[in-house]
Design an enzyme around this catalytic site. Structure first.
Site, mmCIF file in Angstrom:
data_model
loop_
_atom_site.group_PDB
_atom_site.id
_atom_site.type_symbol
_atom_site.label_atom_id
_atom_site.label_comp_id
_atom_site.label_asym_id
_atom_site.label_seq_id
_atom_site.Cartn_x
_atom_site.Cartn_y
_atom_site.Cartn_z
ATOM 1 N N ARG A 73 0.840 -1.195 0.000
ATOM 2 C CA ARG A 73 0.000 0.000 0.000
ATOM 3 C C ARG A 73 0.873 1.243 0.000
ATOM 4 N NH1 ARG A 73 -1.867 0.721 4.390
ATOM 5 N NH2 ARG A 73 -1.339 -1.167 5.532
ATOM 6 N N TYR A 201 -1.507 -3.359 -6.783
ATOM 7 C CA TYR A 201 -1.360 -4.026 -5.482
ATOM 8 C C TYR A 201 -2.716 -4.135 -4.768
ATOM 9 C CZ TYR A 201 -0.393 -5.022 -0.696
ATOM 10 O OH TYR A 201 -0.439 -5.595 0.543
ATOM 11 N N LYS A 210 -9.812 -2.408 1.405
ATOM 12 C CA LYS A 210 -9.492 -1.286 2.296
ATOM 13 C C LYS A 210 -10.273 -0.031 1.903
ATOM 14 C CE LYS A 210 -6.294 -3.714 4.272
ATOM 15 N NZ LYS A 210 -6.550 -4.284 5.598
ATOM 16 N N HIS A 230 -10.875 -2.798 11.222
ATOM 17 C CA HIS A 230 -9.785 -3.622 10.704
ATOM 18 C C HIS A 230 -9.577 -4.790 11.681
ATOM 19 C CE1 HIS A 230 -5.277 -3.611 9.302
ATOM 20 N NE2 HIS A 230 -6.008 -4.406 8.554
ATOM 21 N N SER A 252 -1.559 -4.139 10.089
ATOM 22 C CA SER A 252 -1.193 -4.968 8.947
ATOM 23 C C SER A 252 0.066 -5.775 9.267
ATOM 24 C CB SER A 252 -0.900 -4.077 7.749
ATOM 25 O OG SER A 252 -1.991 -3.217 7.536
ATOM 26 N N CYS A 254 0.713 -8.210 11.249
ATOM 27 C CA CYS A 254 1.006 -8.548 12.659
ATOM 28 C C CYS A 254 0.339 -9.863 13.058
ATOM 29 C CB CYS A 254 0.532 -7.442 13.591
ATOM 30 S SG CYS A 254 1.623 -6.025 13.616
ATOM 31 N N ASN A 258 -3.021 -15.503 10.964
ATOM 32 C CA ASN A 258 -2.673 -16.635 11.833
ATOM 33 C C ASN A 258 -3.666 -16.750 12.992
ATOM 34 O OD1 ASN A 258 -0.446 -17.094 10.246
ATOM 35 N ND2 ASN A 258 0.978 -16.013 11.580
ATOM 36 N N ASP A 277 -9.642 -9.937 8.355
ATOM 37 C CA ASP A 277 -9.158 -8.571 8.094
ATOM 38 C C ASP A 277 -10.170 -7.472 8.396
ATOM 39 O OD1 ASP A 277 -7.006 -6.934 7.205
ATOM 40 O OD2 ASP A 277 -8.006 -6.631 5.281
ATOM 41 N N ARG A 374 2.254 -12.100 -1.154
ATOM 42 C CA ARG A 374 0.908 -12.427 -0.668
ATOM 43 C C ARG A 374 0.333 -13.670 -1.333
ATOM 44 N NH1 ARG A 374 -1.835 -8.624 2.979
ATOM 45 N NH2 ARG A 374 -0.239 -7.093 3.390
ATOM 46 N N GLY A 499 -0.187 -20.993 17.812
ATOM 47 C CA GLY A 499 -1.206 -21.841 18.437
ATOM 48 C C GLY A 499 -1.302 -21.649 19.944
ATOM 49 N N ASP A 500 -0.195 -21.207 20.569
ATOM 50 C CA ASP A 500 -0.241 -21.001 22.020
ATOM 51 C C ASP A 500 -0.995 -19.728 22.395
ATOM 52 O OD1 ASP A 500 1.023 -23.266 23.211
ATOM 53 O OD2 ASP A 500 2.897 -22.620 22.267
HETATM 54 C C1 OXD Z 1 -3.245 -4.763 5.095
HETATM 55 C C2 OXD Z 1 -3.851 -5.943 4.432
HETATM 56 O O1 OXD Z 1 -2.335 -4.123 4.521
HETATM 57 O O2 OXD Z 1 -4.762 -6.549 5.020
HETATM 58 O O3 OXD Z 1 -3.676 -4.453 6.214
HETATM 59 O O4 OXD Z 1 -3.469 -6.279 3.303
HETATM 60 MN MN MN Z 2 -5.366 -5.560 6.835
#
Ligand code: OXD
Ligand code: MN
Length: 590
Positions: A73, A201, A210, A230, A252, A254, A258, A277, A374, A499-500
């Protein structure tokens, strides 16, 4: 007689001058044809848009390499065009709508020459949901057309739904000539319109994501009394089969994906995915907050995704049920014709090319996969998908989590004292910067509710909106903060994460269900370690204690930085949150 939609498409075509207009119906057959066009006809930098990957090991998967300047972005080129600057706030780049249009008309004149204009009718949200929105995006690249099939409910039914109405969300997208100096992502909230040029992108080009579902939708939410956030949405099933739904905001890159697909390390606990997201949250007549995920796909960061970190995503990527699965800017294992990225399981292949197509080896000193490379894959490929995913009403939210990537200071988990204190917690979140956006300064940046790049209006008003929502909720979710990323003095992560993290989520749902007590600190309530299941973790007790310790005298810099950030909003900043900060400051200075 043409419909308003047809007239709008004609008008955009007069300006952009494509060689043909292709109205998409959303079928698999059509998506296969478009991928074929991307493999045979369309090019970026003289290379095909798609190449086919190994269909035996990665069924229905295709590879896409972007223009080398177009990998994330571009916040500095993203504008929110309200009629006045104050409405956009210091958190947005602003341009007057007339000036923005003058600029874009110049750049868009003939920008689709020689190309196909794909017309993409799509829904954000389930078509039967009272919260869903009908949208149409135009684009001149096959990659975006088929990505939108994965990420949204794309189909001709939407055209019927729009009928003769003028009331649909509009998106005009062209990759132009990929020149970063002629790249703009402009939002016109008053017209429900996004105009994006110069970038293919995802975050700049899949305009339902977004641009609409956060920036424009946040403005609609302010007007109509709901929240566009978000956030991940998951259901956590306990050993008795009770499912508690939570929504979690993380910046984003982070680990939201997962978290959304977490494979529990605690026996009897299971995580069901609703979204990874975006959450749209409405107040139901029962006084609770209900959430839907308006999307239908995952556009996730590839590096680090592996059986160890996210086994459910690896299975999803290999499922190949919904066409297609896309990999963008990963490396390639040439011998097997498979995508490859840092952190992927197995031995490192011998014959790798990097995301720019150059021969690669670890000694090169670079990464084979771009750090923001991605995958794009349908939620319907995932075995962890919640059975409530297609429920038009969504799911009731019992807890909201705000997170960030902080290697120091911020505890593993904290519960706020109440809604207002929770809004303050969300508003003061910060995070160390990531690769999902180009050109950010290294270090901690304040990222309230993980919405800094996505809130389509003045964040002072946004904080007020959050406070007002709380006043309308009879049964508000509890609000928590989390930080999986705390490091020890050697710079190693203390908490194992992945997973923890279920151990933290279990404590959160135990708090929601009034099963455990908590310890009060000036910044909120932290766990008594005896109430957190830490069995089998190889972490010394003193490190665990460090994870939940709050020494408020150590928070002075954090609070100073927060105060500086809040000050930008001037009179728009709510006094309730000023009071919350003053109280913490007085504790820190005591
Ligand atoms: C972001 C995404 O950049 O979800 O937050 O792609
Ligand atoms: Mn995002």
């Amino acid at each position: 007689m043409s419909t308003p939609l047809e007239k709008w498409v004609e008008k955009q075509a007069e300006l952009t001058k494509p060689k043909r207009i292709y109205w998409c119906n959303g079928s698999e057959k059509e998506a296969r044809e478009i991928v074929e066009i991307g493999m045979r006809e369309e090019k970026i930098n003289a290379e095909p848009i798609f190449t086919e990957l190994n269909q035996k090991t990665w069924p229905n998967a295709y590879y896409h390499r972007s223009h080398p300047t177009d990998v994330a972005r571009t916040e500095q080129l993203t504008f929110v065009c309200h009629p006045d600057k104050e409405t956009a706030g210091p958190n947005n780049n602003w341009m007057h709508p007339d000036e923005a249009k003058r600029k874009l008309i110049k750049l868009s004149d003939g920008c689709m020459k020689g190309r196909t204009m794909y017309v993409l009718p799509y829904m954000m949200g389930h078509p039967d949901s009272p919260y869903s929105k009908a949208c149409v995006q135009l684009t001149d690249v096959s990659y975006v057309a088929v990505s939108m099939r994965v990420m949204t409910r794309l189909g001709s039914d939407v055209i019927k739904k729009i009928g003769n109405s003028e009331n649909f969300v509009k998106g005009l997208h062209s990759v132009g000539d990929f020149d970063p100096n002629k790249r703009f992502i402009m939002h016109f909230p008053d017209e429900s319109f996004v105009w994006s040029i110069g970038s293919g992108y995802g975050g700049n080009a899949l305009l339902g994501k977004k641009c609409f579902s956060l920036r424009l939708a946040s403005c609609l939410g302010l007007k109509e009394g709901w929240l566009a956030e978000h956030m991940v949405i998951v259901g956590i099933e306990d050993p008795q089969g009770k499912i508690t739904y939570i929504a979690a905001a993380l910046p984003s890159a982070c680990g939201k994906t997962n978290l959304a697909m977490l494979q529990s390390t605690l026996p009897g606990y299971k995580v069901w995915t609703i979204g990874d997201d975006i959450a749209w949250m409405n107040i139901d007549p029962d006084g609770r907050l209900w959430a839907i995920n308006p999307e239908t796909g995952y556009f996730g960061v590839a590096p680090g995704t592996a059986l160890k970190t996210n086994p459910n995503m690896i299975k999803t990527l290999k499922a190949g049920k919904f066409f297609p699965t896309l990999f963008t800017n990963t490396g390639l294992d040439l011998d097997k014709n498979e995508p490859w990225w840092e952190g992927l399981d197995g031995d490192m292949p011998e014959n790798i090319i990097d995301w720019q197509g150059k021969k690669w080896a670890p000694e090169t000193g670079t990464k084979a996969a771009h750090p923001n490379s991605r995958f794009t894959v349908s939620v319907y490929n995932s075995a962890t998908l919640s059975k409530e995913f297609d429920n038009p009403k969504g799911v009731p939210i019992s807890a909201i989590i705000f997170g960030g990537k902080r290697t120091q200071l911020i505890p593993l988990v904290v519960e706020s004292f109440n809604w207002q204190n929770g809004v303050f917690m969300g508003a003061r979140m910060g995070s160390e910067t990531t690769a999902a956006a180009i050109g950010l300064k290294a270090g901690v940046r304040r990222d309230p509710m993980s919405m800094l790049p996505f809130c389509g209006y003045n964040m002072g008003d946004y904080f007020k909106h959050w406070l007002n929502i709380g006043k309308k909720l009879k049964n508000p979710p509890k609000i928590f903060s989390v930080n999986w990323f705390r490091c020890d003095e050697n710079g190693s992560f203390i908490w194992p994460g992945f997973g923890d993290n279920i151990r933290v989520l279990k404590w959160i749902i135990d708090r929601v269900n009034n099963k455990v007590k908590a310890i009060s600190t000036p910044v909120g309530l932290v766990p008594d370690l005896d109430d957190m299941n830490t069995s089998g973790l190889n972490i010394p007790r003193e490190n665990l204690e460090k994870l939940v310790e709050v020494k408020i005298s150590d928070w002075k810099n954090e609070l100073d930085d927060t105060e500086k950030f809040f000050k930008q909003f001037g009179k728009k900043f709510p006094p309730e949150l000023e009071n919350e900060l003053a109280e913490l400051n007085s504790d820190a200075n005591r």
